[in-house]
Design an enzyme around this catalytic site. Structure first.
Site, mmCIF file in Angstrom:
data_model
loop_
_atom_site.group_PDB
_atom_site.id
_atom_site.type_symbol
_atom_site.label_atom_id
_atom_site.label_comp_id
_atom_site.label_asym_id
_atom_site.label_seq_id
_atom_site.Cartn_x
_atom_site.Cartn_y
_atom_site.Cartn_z
ATOM 1 N N GLU A 188 -5.129 -8.597 -0.693
ATOM 2 C CA GLU A 188 -5.916 -8.425 0.535
ATOM 3 C C GLU A 188 -7.346 -8.107 0.144
ATOM 4 O O GLU A 188 -7.573 -7.261 -0.721
ATOM 5 C CB GLU A 188 -5.404 -7.267 1.400
ATOM 6 C CG GLU A 188 -4.098 -7.476 2.106
ATOM 7 C CD GLU A 188 -3.724 -6.255 2.956
ATOM 8 O OE1 GLU A 188 -4.646 -5.526 3.402
ATOM 9 O OE2 GLU A 188 -2.523 -6.023 3.158
ATOM 10 N N GLU A 224 0.804 -1.229 0.000
ATOM 11 C CA GLU A 224 0.000 0.000 0.000
ATOM 12 C C GLU A 224 0.839 1.283 0.000
ATOM 13 O O GLU A 224 0.657 2.166 0.861
ATOM 14 C CB GLU A 224 -0.994 -0.030 1.163
ATOM 15 C CG GLU A 224 -1.958 -1.204 1.065
ATOM 16 C CD GLU A 224 -3.014 -1.238 2.163
ATOM 17 O OE1 GLU A 224 -2.955 -0.397 3.080
ATOM 18 O OE2 GLU A 224 -3.898 -2.108 2.097
#
Length: 508
Positions: A283, A164
């Protein structure tokens, strides 16, 4: 209130359904894998579901102790590597039939250019002071793994660069150009070690995701990077409202999330050299915080069932975040049910969503029906199995009756065995039992055993006779319910003198 939907399955039909429910599962930071409860939960998940890969944070964080420095006799700083804990973790994963999906991060403190950290366990999210040191660390780690487990094995483990980076909490200042530079040098280092490695990124989530994906693809195209896959994340709740230790979130409309995933697919395919490149969702879950009580509920299980029915449409894989509740992003949880990401609560107590995955894992065969409420598979032996669900965004008290007409080829009057396993708010709901206990924060052995027992699905069965080349299966699914079903011909055993009707005192 009840809605009834009747579906007739046509003989010979085949419907696209890319079921990769077992490709990968998420975990908390890698250092937690040394804990006994973590190992017990993972063993349970592997026994009853069985995933192929596992991905988590913290490979290079200080609790794994891989990167070390010392000063030599001439006063020069030298690097050395310690793979003791890495070997223990990898041995355990491989013994359970799991291959790593390697996420490279976070930054070892001694290598970091800054002090910014994330989470309770303080993963450093700043770039390296020196990219050559970072690349040497990556190379040494992969080389060690290849020597220990064999190059032919380790090159099959996908490698993802960072986590991220589009969020400033996970990559200092969300510096796009800084991340691209790190990715390029890392990609080059790995490919020079062995070109068979598959390497991808950028593992983005949420904020400016379309800008990041497009910019990343443009960068890779401009630099002639022969990218192996793209990674991104997928969460489906609105912003949280926090009370005490907990964050409460409302579900977002599924179609918005699916449209967002489609935009990533379209963006990648707009680059001729990357058209059709695999996308791995490394995810996904409903909520993106580890203290959201939604995670522990049957509502979560039903909503995730709907997600699993469609996530394979444009993605190569999708990894649920996470398998278990040994997890410390916000600190050590205070209670066994605390809204953790896991399929399994601490104490090895399966949550309802555990069964959603276990049910979908059994969908192996040709898809003959896929709708907003069910997926049905026909196996090679012509028997059927399926998963059906009744999810709602907000409580509506609506029950759902699904009626399926399934074509069969046995002789007229042949009996079929119908098995149904159900998880709903009355069955397979340990959260309610825990609530009725008084929500104890510390469980006795007896309480743990009771909660494990209450976590199991309800099981019912019946026999049905074929009529006019079909079997009619009726499922009544209460709100937030998920069920698995099987239908196959009865093969009678013959034991002289045994009559079930006499046993049950049914009159002839």
């Amino acid at each position: 209130m009840k809605e009834t939907i009747r579906s007739t399955i046509k003989p010979g039909i085949q419907i696209p359904f890319h079921n990769q429910v077992d490709y990968c599962i998420g975990t908390g930071r890698m250092g937690l894998a040394l804990q006994k409860e973590y190992q017990n939960q993972l063993a349970l998940v592997q026994k009853d579901i069985g995933f192929k890969h596992i991905r988590g944070h913290g490979l290079f964080s200080d609790d794994m102790a891989i990167y070390q420095e010392y000063t030599d006799e001439d006063g020069n700083r030298r690097a050395e590597y310690n793979f003791t804990y890495l070997d223990l973790v990898m041995d355990n994963y491989l013994n359970l039939g799991l291959r790593p999906f390697l996420e490279l991060g976070f930054m070892p403190e001694k290598m970091a250019s800054g002090k910014q950290t994330v989470f309770y366990w303080k993963g450093n999210v700043t770039p390296p002071r020196n990219q050559e040191d970072w690349c040497a660390l990556v190379r040494a780690t992969l080389q060690h793994l290849m020597e220990r487990y064999g190059a032919d094995e380790v090159v099959t483990w996908p490698v993802e660069v960072w986590n991220e980076p589009n969020l400033p909490g996970f990559w200092e200042n969300a510096d796009m150009e800084g991340y691209f530079s790190l990715f390029q040098c890392t990609f080059s280092t790995i490919k020079k070690l062995d070109k068979r490695f598959r390497v991808g990124g950028p593992a983005i989530c949420g904020v400016e995701d379309e800008l990041w994906i497009r910019s990343f693809m443009e960068f890779c195209s401009r630099e002639s990077i022969n990218l192996d896959f793209v990674t991104r994340h997928h969460y489906t709740t609105e912003p949280p409202v926090t009370e005490g230790h907990y964050s409460y979130q409302e579900l977002s409309e599924p179609e918005l999330g699916f449209a967002n995933l489609q935009s990533t697919r379209d963006m990648i395919d707009s680059f001729e050299e990357y058209r059709g490149l695999p996308i791995h969702i490394t995810e996904f879950n409903t909520s993106y915080v580890p203290n959201c009580p939604l995670h522990d509920t049957n509502q979560n299980a039903a909503y995730i069932a709907h997600q699993l029915s469609r996530l394979g449409d444009v993605n190569e894989s999708y990894s649920y975040w996470t398998f278990g509740d040994v997890f410390e992003e916000f600190g050590v949880p205070f209670a066994p049910f605390h809204g953790g990401f896991g399929l399994v609560a601490n104490g090895c107590i399966p949550k309802p969503t555990f069964w959603t995955f276990q049910f979908f894992k059994q969908l192996q065969g040709s898809c003959v029906h896929r709708s907003e409420n069910a997926v049905i598979i026909q196996k090679e032996d012509s028997s059927y199995c399926g998963v059906a669900w009744n999810y709602s965004m907000e409580r509506s008290e609506k029950n759902l009756e699904l009626i399926f007409e399934l074509p069969v080829q046995q002789e007229e009057g042949k009996e079929y065995f119908c098995l149904v396993k159900t998880v709903n708010e009355e069955n397979g709901n340990p959260l309610k039992i825990w609530h009725d206990m008084g929500e104890p924060t510390s469980l006795s052995k007896a309480q743990v055993n009771l909660l494990r027992e209450s976590a199991k699905p309800a099981v019912r069965s019946l026999r049905k006779k074929q009529e006019k080349g079909k079997i009619e299966l009726n499922l009544l699914i209460t709100e937030h319910g998920v069920c698995f079903f099987e239908v196959y011909p009865v093969c009678r055993g013959v034991d002289r003198g045994y009559y079930y009707d006499k046993v049950m005192q049914h009159r002839q």
